[in-house]
Design a protein around this motif. Structure first.
Motif: not given
Length: 123
Positions: A35-41
């Motif tokens: 979830p963290v990498v998704d919102i950052i990406f």
């Protein structure tokens, strides 16, 4: 490329462009929280380096705009849901600041915020 060429771009080509130009540059495979990498990406594709600088400030490392081993370790050490929610809020504030600096971009604000709000940390 023309509009028609973009509309007819094979999905595999689009995926490779995103992987090469965004995912790999932000070391996407090194993040431990999906979830963290998704919102950052998503924000990195939209805003570029500011997306990384905001992340770095949140985890307390030098905000040079590049994900290296120190940044990655700090992100992966952070509590994922807390980081996700803080990042989401910072992203909203980024768009608000952008509109205050460039009022002509206000036309995009509703869509930007809707996109940010579509990200939910899984329960």
């Amino acid at each position: 490329p023309s509009r028609e060429q973009m509309q007819n771009l094979p999905q595999s080509t689009a995926i490779e462009i995103y992987r090469r130009n965004y995912w790999n540059r932000m070391k996407g495979d090194g993040f431990t929280s999906q979830p963290v990498v998704d919102i950052i990406f998503d924000f990195y594709v939209n805003a570029g380096i500011p997306a990384i600088r905001i992340l770095q400030r949140l985890v307390g490392v030098d905000d040079d705009g590049k994900i290296g081993p120190i940044s990655l370790a700090a992100v992966n050490k952070a509590e994922p849901e807390e980081l996700f929610e803080k990042y989401k809020q910072e992203r909203k504030e980024y768009y608000e600041r952008l509109v205050s600096r460039r009022p002509s971009s206000k036309v995009f604000l509703k869509g930007w915020l809707k996109r940010v709000n579509s990200f939910k940390y899984p329960q």
